[in-house]
Scaffold this motif. Sequence first.
Motif, PDB file in Angstrom:
ATOM      1  N   ASP A  45     -15.093  11.318  25.341  1.00 11.29           N
ATOM      2  CA  ASP A  45     -14.312  10.137  24.970  1.00 11.29           C
ATOM      3  C   ASP A  45     -15.111   9.197  24.074  1.00 11.29           C
ATOM      4  N   LEU A  46     -16.377   8.981  24.380  1.00 14.23           N
ATOM      5  CA  LEU A  46     -17.201   8.087  23.561  1.00 14.23           C
ATOM      6  C   LEU A  46     -17.447   8.676  22.168  1.00 14.23           C
ATOM      7  N   MET A  47     -17.622   9.988  22.102  1.00 18.55           N
ATOM      8  CA  MET A  47     -17.827  10.621  20.792  1.00 18.55           C
ATOM      9  C   MET A  47     -16.544  10.583  19.964  1.00 18.55           C
ATOM     10  N   ARG A  48     -15.441  10.953  20.586  1.00 18.43           N
ATOM     11  CA  ARG A  48     -14.175  11.061  19.849  1.00 18.43           C
ATOM     12  C   ARG A  48     -13.568   9.704  19.505  1.00 18.43           C
ATOM     13  N   GLU A  49     -13.610   8.782  20.445  1.00 15.22           N
ATOM     14  CA  GLU A  49     -12.936   7.496  20.255  1.00 15.22           C
ATOM     15  C   GLU A  49     -13.792   6.448  19.542  1.00 15.22           C
ATOM     16  N   MET A  50     -15.129   6.670  19.510  1.00 12.53           N
ATOM     17  CA  MET A  50     -16.002   5.662  18.903  1.00 12.53           C
ATOM     18  C   MET A  50     -16.971   6.236  17.878  1.00 12.53           C
ATOM     19  N   GLY A  51     -16.904   7.541  17.640  1.00 12.93           N
ATOM     20  CA  GLY A  51     -17.746   8.152  16.618  1.00 12.93           C
ATOM     21  C   GLY A  51     -19.211   8.281  16.996  1.00 12.93           C
ATOM     22  N   LEU A  52     -19.528   8.256  18.286  1.00 18.86           N
ATOM     23  CA  LEU A  52     -20.924   8.339  18.708  1.00 18.86           C
ATOM     24  C   LEU A  52     -21.444   9.774  18.634  1.00 18.86           C
ATOM     25  N   ARG A  53     -22.734   9.907  18.380  1.00 15.58           N
ATOM     26  CA  ARG A  53     -23.413  11.194  18.489  1.00 15.58           C
ATOM     27  C   ARG A  53     -23.596  11.492  19.975  1.00 15.58           C
ATOM     28  N   ILE A  54     -23.900  12.764  20.315  1.00 19.15           N
ATOM     29  CA  ILE A  54     -24.109  13.112  21.737  1.00 19.15           C
ATOM     30  C   ILE A  54     -25.201  12.226  22.335  1.00 19.15           C
ATOM     31  N   LYS A  55     -26.331  12.123  21.656  1.00 21.24           N
ATOM     32  CA  LYS A  55     -27.458  11.334  22.174  1.00 21.24           C
ATOM     33  C   LYS A  55     -27.027   9.892  22.449  1.00 21.24           C
ATOM     34  N   ALA A  75     -23.913   8.821  23.017  1.00 22.36           N
ATOM     35  CA  ALA A  75     -22.925   8.792  24.104  1.00 22.36           C
ATOM     36  C   ALA A  75     -23.598   8.846  25.473  1.00 22.36           C
ATOM     37  N   VAL A  76     -24.654   9.648  25.601  1.00 20.95           N
ATOM     38  CA  VAL A  76     -25.299   9.775  26.921  1.00 20.95           C
ATOM     39  C   VAL A  76     -26.308   8.664  27.195  1.00 20.95           C
ATOM     40  N   ASN A  77     -26.656   7.898  26.175  1.00 22.07           N
ATOM     41  CA  ASN A  77     -27.661   6.844  26.370  1.00 22.07           C
ATOM     42  C   ASN A  77     -27.128   5.421  26.341  1.00 22.07           C
ATOM     43  N   ILE A  79     -23.551   4.764  30.964  1.00 13.87           N
ATOM     44  CA  ILE A  79     -22.136   5.036  31.207  1.00 13.87           C
ATOM     45  C   ILE A  79     -21.961   6.502  31.623  1.00 13.87           C
ATOM     46  N   VAL A  80     -22.623   7.399  30.916  1.00 12.89           N
ATOM     47  CA  VAL A  80     -22.532   8.840  31.164  1.00 12.89           C
ATOM     48  C   VAL A  80     -23.772   9.265  31.943  1.00 12.89           C
TER      49      VAL A  80
END
Length: 194
Positions: A15-25, A27-29, A86-87
Amino acid sequence: MIRENCSDEVTKGVDLMREMGLRIKEAVNVRVEHFVPNDRGIGWCLTIEKGTGITKGGRFRQVDVPQRLKQRLESWLANKSSGERIVNVSYSTVRDGVNVACKRAGVAQAGRGCHGFRHAYARERMDQLMTSEQKQIMNRVLENRKMGRAADYGILREHDKQLYAAAKEAMDQIHSELGHGKNRWALAMRYMGD
């Protein structure tokens, strides 16, 4: 279909990657403290002042949380302290979870893996920020760049110059939300091109 085949924690990352354009790193941090009420007082904004260990190159990042993510985000923030992530899984757990989910759902990743969520975000933002005329001029500009020409090659009429300026401004905003710099035509070809 991907979300339906992921664990709850991996789904948060998706959700964070798709809805906010975040990279994996990213999103998990990201942590609770990075989500603040936006300046309009009607939602949330992700604001990372010092991104060391979170954003690529430790760069500043600011992205409004889309309305459709607001309720999920608020549930993730509930009962967590400021410094909590968050993740609550690792980078590799999210990456592997998405790969497995794609296989289960029969979704081709086209070699992008999780990065495809950023591409989808960029294209959706183009639809939100640009008129159809501005998208047409953007496609013309990207074609110029593919041919090795200057971005504004052949843009001579005043109306086209205005469209070019508006499309470039929207492109730069999208790049900012993705954590890229301004005037990144090569990246625009990858993220916003046909």
